[in-house]
Design a protein around this motif. Structure first.
Motif, PDB file in Angstrom:
ATOM      1  N   LEU A  35       0.815  -1.203   0.000  1.00  0.00           N
ATOM      2  CA  LEU A  35       0.000   0.000   0.000  1.00  0.00           C
ATOM      3  C   LEU A  35       0.854   1.261   0.000  1.00  0.00           C
ATOM      4  CD1 LEU A  35      -2.754  -1.100   2.537  1.00  0.00           C
ATOM      5  CD2 LEU A  35      -2.812  -1.193   0.050  1.00  0.00           C
ATOM      6  N   HIS A  36       2.107   1.164   0.458  1.00  0.00           N
ATOM      7  CA  HIS A  36       2.965   2.342   0.493  1.00  0.00           C
ATOM      8  C   HIS A  36       3.351   2.794  -0.909  1.00  0.00           C
ATOM      9  CE1 HIS A  36       3.273   2.157   4.840  1.00  0.00           C
ATOM     10  NE2 HIS A  36       3.589   0.883   4.752  1.00  0.00           N
ATOM     11  N   SER A  37       3.491   1.827  -1.826  1.00  0.00           N
ATOM     12  CA  SER A  37       3.872   2.205  -3.188  1.00  0.00           C
ATOM     13  C   SER A  37       2.703   2.832  -3.941  1.00  0.00           C
ATOM     14  CB  SER A  37       4.362   0.977  -3.951  1.00  0.00           C
ATOM     15  OG  SER A  37       3.297   0.064  -4.158  1.00  0.00           O
ATOM     16  N   GLN A  38       1.469   2.442  -3.610  1.00  0.00           N
ATOM     17  CA  GLN A  38       0.264   2.980  -4.240  1.00  0.00           C
ATOM     18  C   GLN A  38       0.344   2.891  -5.767  1.00  0.00           C
ATOM     19  OE1 GLN A  38      -0.283   6.946  -2.674  1.00  0.00           O
ATOM     20  NE2 GLN A  38      -0.905   6.214  -0.672  1.00  0.00           N
ATOM     21  N   THR A  39       0.912   1.810  -6.273  1.00  0.00           N
ATOM     22  CA  THR A  39       1.026   1.605  -7.706  1.00  0.00           C
ATOM     23  C   THR A  39       0.175   0.406  -8.103  1.00  0.00           C
ATOM     24  OG1 THR A  39       3.272   2.474  -7.754  1.00  0.00           O
ATOM     25  CG2 THR A  39       2.580   1.162  -9.634  1.00  0.00           C
ATOM     26  N   PHE A  40      -0.805   0.626  -8.943  1.00  0.00           N
ATOM     27  CA  PHE A  40      -1.597  -0.491  -9.453  1.00  0.00           C
ATOM     28  C   PHE A  40      -2.155  -0.131 -10.812  1.00  0.00           C
ATOM     29  CE2 PHE A  40      -4.635   2.112  -7.220  1.00  0.00           C
ATOM     30  CZ  PHE A  40      -5.820   1.993  -7.927  1.00  0.00           C
ATOM     31  N   ALA A  41      -2.622  -1.139 -11.515  1.00  0.00           N
ATOM     32  CA  ALA A  41      -3.126  -0.975 -12.879  1.00  0.00           C
ATOM     33  C   ALA A  41      -4.517  -1.566 -12.982  1.00  0.00           C
ATOM     34  CB  ALA A  41      -2.194  -1.660 -13.871  1.00  0.00           C
ATOM     35  N   VAL A  42      -5.330  -0.959 -13.835  1.00  0.00           N
ATOM     36  CA  VAL A  42      -6.655  -1.474 -14.198  1.00  0.00           C
ATOM     37  C   VAL A  42      -6.599  -1.814 -15.671  1.00  0.00           C
ATOM     38  CG1 VAL A  42      -9.115  -0.983 -14.320  1.00  0.00           C
ATOM     39  CG2 VAL A  42      -7.746  -0.039 -12.448  1.00  0.00           C
ATOM     40  N   LYS A  43      -7.111  -2.971 -16.058  1.00  0.00           N
ATOM     41  CA  LYS A  43      -6.950  -3.400 -17.440  1.00  0.00           C
ATOM     42  C   LYS A  43      -8.143  -4.235 -17.902  1.00  0.00           C
ATOM     43  CE  LYS A  43      -3.251  -5.551 -16.115  1.00  0.00           C
ATOM     44  NZ  LYS A  43      -1.986  -6.339 -16.108  1.00  0.00           N
ATOM     45  N   SER A  44      -8.260  -4.350 -19.227  1.00  0.00           N
ATOM     46  CA  SER A  44      -9.274  -5.213 -19.825  1.00  0.00           C
ATOM     47  C   SER A  44      -8.645  -5.937 -21.006  1.00  0.00           C
ATOM     48  CB  SER A  44     -10.481  -4.406 -20.292  1.00  0.00           C
ATOM     49  OG  SER A  44     -11.460  -5.252 -20.874  1.00  0.00           O
ATOM     50  N   ASP A  45      -8.878  -7.233 -21.071  1.00  0.00           N
ATOM     51  CA  ASP A  45      -8.347  -8.055 -22.157  1.00  0.00           C
ATOM     52  C   ASP A  45      -9.243  -7.897 -23.384  1.00  0.00           C
ATOM     53  OD1 ASP A  45      -7.410  -9.961 -23.857  1.00  0.00           O
ATOM     54  OD2 ASP A  45      -7.768 -11.659 -22.534  1.00  0.00           O
ATOM     55  N   PHE A  60      -1.523  -5.200  -8.710  1.00  0.00           N
ATOM     56  CA  PHE A  60      -0.855  -4.427  -7.677  1.00  0.00           C
ATOM     57  C   PHE A  60       0.648  -4.711  -7.672  1.00  0.00           C
ATOM     58  CE2 PHE A  60      -5.176  -5.008  -6.184  1.00  0.00           C
ATOM     59  CZ  PHE A  60      -5.510  -3.750  -5.715  1.00  0.00           C
ATOM     60  N   LYS A  61       1.435  -3.683  -7.460  1.00  0.00           N
ATOM     61  CA  LYS A  61       2.873  -3.848  -7.277  1.00  0.00           C
ATOM     62  C   LYS A  61       3.142  -4.317  -5.852  1.00  0.00           C
ATOM     63  CE  LYS A  61       7.205  -1.219  -7.276  1.00  0.00           C
ATOM     64  NZ  LYS A  61       7.817   0.122  -7.491  1.00  0.00           N
ATOM     65  N   LEU A  62       3.887  -5.431  -5.728  1.00  0.00           N
ATOM     66  CA  LEU A  62       4.241  -5.964  -4.419  1.00  0.00           C
ATOM     67  C   LEU A  62       5.653  -5.584  -3.995  1.00  0.00           C
ATOM     68  CD1 LEU A  62       2.786  -9.573  -4.759  1.00  0.00           C
ATOM     69  CD2 LEU A  62       1.701  -7.573  -3.723  1.00  0.00           C
ATOM     70  N   SER A  63       6.574  -5.500  -4.993  1.00  0.00           N
ATOM     71  CA  SER A  63       7.971  -5.176  -4.698  1.00  0.00           C
ATOM     72  C   SER A  63       8.622  -4.686  -5.981  1.00  0.00           C
ATOM     73  CB  SER A  63       8.705  -6.419  -4.163  1.00  0.00           C
ATOM     74  OG  SER A  63       8.842  -7.388  -5.183  1.00  0.00           O
TER      75      SER A  63
END
Length: 206
Positions: A35-45, A60-63
């Motif tokens: 949650l500290h990185s607050q980096t995530f993506a929304v996508k559709s195939d 979500f980015k984990l590391s």
């Protein structure tokens, strides 16, 4: 024995039961994400969406090298004519990126669970050979591995491609007609099959 299509416990036409499966998964992903990185993506195939499988995924980015993606596919719509192609499934995947998350090459390991109600179709690889004249209703569970590449278009937008293969186990019931009708059999089936083939439009949120 008669089947009630609208009340079947595994019926993909019931969105409330679908949500009951997917909601805990997304809550779990939210807790596991960094949650500290607050980096995530929304996508559709776009590829499977064009093949009558509307979908939405979050990642979500984990590391510095790992991300966690979860996709949800849901098609409650008739296929037209006497065909039936209704289903829903979830597919969480852990990804390892060769350079950095959301850019370049990655490898993934994923799980799958879904429910289907299919009839009057011709499936690849000889799956359910009697499906052109009967209806198959059941669920499946699987695992697989994948490879993909993430093409960066701009700071926010990307295109992502991915291919995967894995092992699937399905339990099914077979019915005489394509709507309800008399149950004529059932069983289980195990097979190796493609588990991912995607071309996704991605929106990145920092």
């Amino acid at each position: 024995r008669k089947s009630n299509c609208l009340s079947c416990k595994r019926n993909p036409e019931n969105p409330l039961k679908s949500i009951a499966y997917i909601l805990p998964l997304f809550l779990l992903l939210s807790c596991l994400a960094d949650l500290h990185s607050q980096t995530f993506a929304v996508k559709s195939d776009l590829l499977t969406g064009a093949l009558s499988s509307p979908n939405l995924s979050v990642e979500f980015k984990l590391s510095g090298r790992f991300t966690l993606e979860a996709g949800f596919h849901y098609n409650p719509f008739p296929a037209g004519g006497d065909k039936r192609w209704k289903h829903w499934f979830v597919q969480p995947e852990l990804r390892y990126w060769m350079c950095q998350p959301f850019g370049g090459h990655f490898f993934g390991a994923h799980l799958m669970y879904g429910v289907y109600n299919v009839g009057g179709m011709k499936l690849p690889l000889g799956l359910f050979k009697g499906i052109r004249s009967s209806r198959y209703e059941g669920d499946f569970l699987g695992l697989g591995v994948s490879y993909g590449y993430h093409f960066i278009l701009s700071p926010r937008w990307s295109i992502e491609t991915s291919l995967g293969v894995g092992f699937l186990h399905s339990g099914y019931e077979r019915y005489r007609c394509l709507h309800c009708g008399e149950q004529t059999g059932g069983g289980h089936k195990n097979f190796i099959a493609p588990t991912r083939a995607s071309v996704s439009l991605v929106y990145l949120i920092n």
